[in-house]
Design a protein around this motif. Structure first.
Motif, PDB file in Angstrom:
ATOM      1  N   ASN A  74       0.752  -1.279   0.046  1.00 14.85           N
ATOM      2  CA  ASN A  74       0.027  -0.209  -0.145  1.00 14.85           C
ATOM      3  C   ASN A  74       0.916   1.288   0.057  1.00 14.85           C
ATOM      4  O   ASN A  74       0.228   2.424  -0.136  1.00 14.85           O
ATOM      5  CB  ASN A  74      -0.985  -0.104   1.224  1.00 14.85           C
ATOM      6  CG  ASN A  74      -2.022  -0.920   1.157  1.00 14.85           C
ATOM      7  OD1 ASN A  74      -2.137  -1.516  -0.009  1.00 14.85           O
ATOM      8  ND2 ASN A  74      -2.641  -1.301   2.183  1.00 14.85           N
ATOM      9  N   ASP A  79      -5.434   6.080  -1.811  1.00 16.80           N
ATOM     10  CA  ASP A  79      -6.982   5.947  -2.056  1.00 16.80           C
ATOM     11  C   ASP A  79      -7.738   7.157  -1.696  1.00 16.80           C
ATOM     12  O   ASP A  79      -8.455   6.831  -0.451  1.00 16.80           O
ATOM     13  CB  ASP A  79      -7.258   4.694  -1.385  1.00 16.80           C
ATOM     14  CG  ASP A  79      -6.906   3.432  -2.438  1.00 16.80           C
ATOM     15  OD1 ASP A  79      -6.573   3.525  -3.330  1.00 16.80           O
ATOM     16  OD2 ASP A  79      -6.837   2.214  -1.911  1.00 16.80           O
ATOM     17  N   CYS A  93      -5.538   6.501   4.474  1.00 15.95           N
ATOM     18  CA  CYS A  93      -4.375   5.779   4.579  1.00 15.95           C
ATOM     19  C   CYS A  93      -4.687   4.992   6.028  1.00 15.95           C
ATOM     20  O   CYS A  93      -3.789   5.168   6.927  1.00 15.95           O
ATOM     21  CB  CYS A  93      -3.315   6.942   4.788  1.00 15.95           C
ATOM     22  SG  CYS A  93      -1.519   6.532   5.051  1.00 15.95           S
ATOM     23  N   LYS A  99      -0.256  -5.135   4.384  1.00 12.65           N
ATOM     24  CA  LYS A  99       0.125  -4.439   3.312  1.00 12.65           C
ATOM     25  C   LYS A  99       0.350  -3.078   3.540  1.00 12.65           C
ATOM     26  O   LYS A  99       0.728  -2.357   2.514  1.00 12.65           O
ATOM     27  CB  LYS A  99      -1.285  -4.136   2.452  1.00 12.65           C
ATOM     28  CG  LYS A  99      -1.755  -5.780   1.875  1.00 12.65           C
ATOM     29  CD  LYS A  99      -2.781  -5.653   0.921  1.00 12.65           C
ATOM     30  CE  LYS A  99      -3.144  -6.935   0.368  1.00 12.65           C
ATOM     31  NZ  LYS A  99      -4.381  -6.569  -0.671  1.00 12.65           N
ATOM     32  N   CYS A 102      -0.155   3.927   3.208  1.00 12.70           N
ATOM     33  CA  CYS A 102      -0.187   4.709   2.011  1.00 12.70           C
ATOM     34  C   CYS A 102       1.095   5.260   1.808  1.00 12.70           C
ATOM     35  O   CYS A 102       1.941   5.398   2.728  1.00 12.70           O
ATOM     36  CB  CYS A 102      -1.323   5.403   2.052  1.00 12.70           C
ATOM     37  SG  CYS A 102      -1.116   7.001   3.104  1.00 12.70           S
TER      38      CYS A 102
END
Length: 517
Positions: A74, A79, A93, A99, A102
């Motif tokens: 990530n 996103d 975030c 994963k 951000c």
């Protein structure tokens, strides 16, 4: 057959899982940055990577090891919903234990690691930084929907710039994200180095690239900036999902801008991380004791001594540059807004916004000691704040003083729009050694280069006030508005300087050294 072979190769290139900017885009960004490294930063890069290694050679490293390190997944994107225009960490975030979080969060960590890590950890921080500054500028790496366009199938049918004459357009079935990663670059030049040359003669030589502060800002600022571009790219996607030459001609200026600005920001990111700290003659500043970034013990939390060393390193290495970044944004806003109102004004806080109390803060080891003598020739003795203020020895925070000169049109062309400046401080109008605080404050401001300030342009706090600093500052702004001024910018180092509105825009400069409610 030749056209067919190119089309097949192109289709294969784009058929896999898309990351952000293919190796071409990352190489372009890295090369632009490398050409703008300071000698000090270039020397550190050579020390870390070895003689002859370029930033372009490590530009795609983070993609190469992504599958081996799933916890970094990530870190390549952020996103943000396409309909929104801001970055909200709790929404955009969210940490995933498997994963990561951000790209904004990781770049913030990398800024610290580049200054403070050593050995292999610092080398990896450099490799990640080169890649992730590129990633955060790929427009679709800021869009939540359809996995940033990975879920939008498109037909790419275009000649682009490299196909002229009677050649047929290259046709490929891919997705929107992958087309932006490499496809559009590959339809512009055969060689990424030629793309850099084109940018150097084009966007990088143009007016936007020369705008003060274009290379500044924080990773969060970059994410918001890129998301605005991502919204445009999203809206330009044809309804029939066919990316043809008309589409190519629309988006090429956008792509040029994103690659160019990413290179400029990467250069600044590295130049500031690898800054050489000067040792000033004034020992009160403490910078003569700083030899380099303190090395943390990663096996346990920072102790207070190490944390203080990090603050000192930041104050000597990066603090003023960070202030300058914020105020360059303020300058652009003030210039644009001042011509729109009849009586424009800005509000400046004083301590750690206009005047620096760092010698006192450093001598007192970050404690606040209001009373007592302040004598720097007595090592170990504290420095009383009132005595320090009355001494008038606080120097200007230089980016603020420069902003003051600009908005007051000092040494500016006749067309300059003059803006009134009000100083609103949390200092109390106290009497000390037979003199009031407003007298020595005005005297200090003048000595520091802010000119002669009229008394009615300085708002001091009532010596007997029991309410908060923010209440005092809010009342001051209301009073300024009552004098028929429009406060177009309010600038301070504490949130208490800026809350409760009564200003068109607020700008907070950094102050990690103390906090005021």
């Amino acid at each position: 057959m030749r056209v067919f072979a190119v089309a097949v190769a192109f289709t294969c290139l784009l058929s896999g899982h898309a990351f952000a900017w293919g190796q071409e885009g990352h190489s372009i960004i890295a090369e632009i940055a490398q050409r703008r490294l300071t000698p000090q930063a270039a020397a550190v890069v050579e020390q870390l990577l070895g003689k002859g290694h370029s930033l372009a050679s490590i530009g795609s490293w983070a993609d190469n090891i992504r599958d081996q390190r799933p916890a970094t997944y990530n870190w390549h994107f952020v996103d943000i919903p396409v309909a929104d225009s801001d970055f909200q960490p709790p929404r955009d975030c969210v940490p995933d234990p498997n994963k990561g979080d951000c790209v904004v969060a990781e770049l913030t960590r990398l800024a610290f690691d580049l200054r403070n890590a050593s050995g292999a950890a610092r080398i990896e921080a450099l490799k990640y930084a080169v890649h992730f500054v590129g990633d955060i500028h790929q427009p679709l790496h800021s869009v939540l929907e359809q996995r940033g366009g990975n879920g939008i199938d498109v037909q790419l049918t275009m000649r682009g710039h490299i196909c002229t004459g009677s050649c047929q357009p290259v046709t490929a079935h891919t997705n929107l994200h992958a087309a932006w990663d490499s496809g559009l670059i590959l339809r512009t030049v055969y060689d990424w180095g030629a793309f850099v040359d084109s940018l150097e003669q084009g966007w990088l030589a143009g007016p936007e690239a020369q705008t003060p502060g274009i290379n500044g800002g924080s990773p969060a600022d970059w994410a918001v900036d890129t998301h605005k571009v991502g919204q445009t790219v999203w809206a330009l996607t044809p309804a029939n999902k066919v990316l043809d030459d008309a589409y190519y001609n629309q988006i090429l200026p956008i792509m040029d801008r994103q690659l160019g600005v990413a290179g400029l920001r990467l250069a600044r990111f590295l130049n500031e991380a690898f800054v050489e700290i000067p040792a000033p003659a004034d020992p009160r500043l403490g910078c003569d004791t700083v030899k380099g970034p303190p090395v943390p013990n990663l096996s346990e939390p920072d102790n207070i001594d190490l944390f203080k060393k990090k603050l000192l390193y930041y104050r000597c290495a990066s603090y003023e540059a960070d202030v300058a970044h914020i105020l360059s944004d303020a300058q652009r806003w003030i210039a644009a807004r001042a011509v729109q109102v009849e009586r424009p004004a800005i509000v400046l806080d004083i301590d750690e916004t206009s005047l620096s109390n760092w010698p006192r803060v450093f001598k007192d080891d970050y404690a606040y000691i209001p009373n007592g003598r302040c004598e720097f020739n007595k090592p170990g003795d504290p420095c009383g704040d009132l005595d320090w203020q009355q001494s008038g020895l606080a120097t200007a925070i230089e980016p603020t003083r420069k902003l003051y000169d600009l908005v007051r049109c000092n040494n500016q062309p006749p067309s300059c729009t003059k803006v009134d400046v009000f100083f609103v401080t949390g200092r109390r109008e106290a009497e000390h050694n037979g003199e009031f605080a407003s007298v020595w404050t005005l005297r200090n401001l003048k000595a520091a280069g802010f000119g002669t300030i009229e008394r009615d342009h300085l708002y001091m706090r009532d010596p007997n006030a029991t309410d908060g600093v923010s209440d005092h500052k809010t009342r001051a702004r209301i009073d300024i508005e009552g004098r028929n001024y429009t406060i177009i910018a309010n600038i301070g180092d504490q949130q208490s300087d800026l809350i409760n509105e009564h200003a068109d825009m607020t700008f907070k400069v950094p102050n990690p050294f103390y906090f005021i409610q």
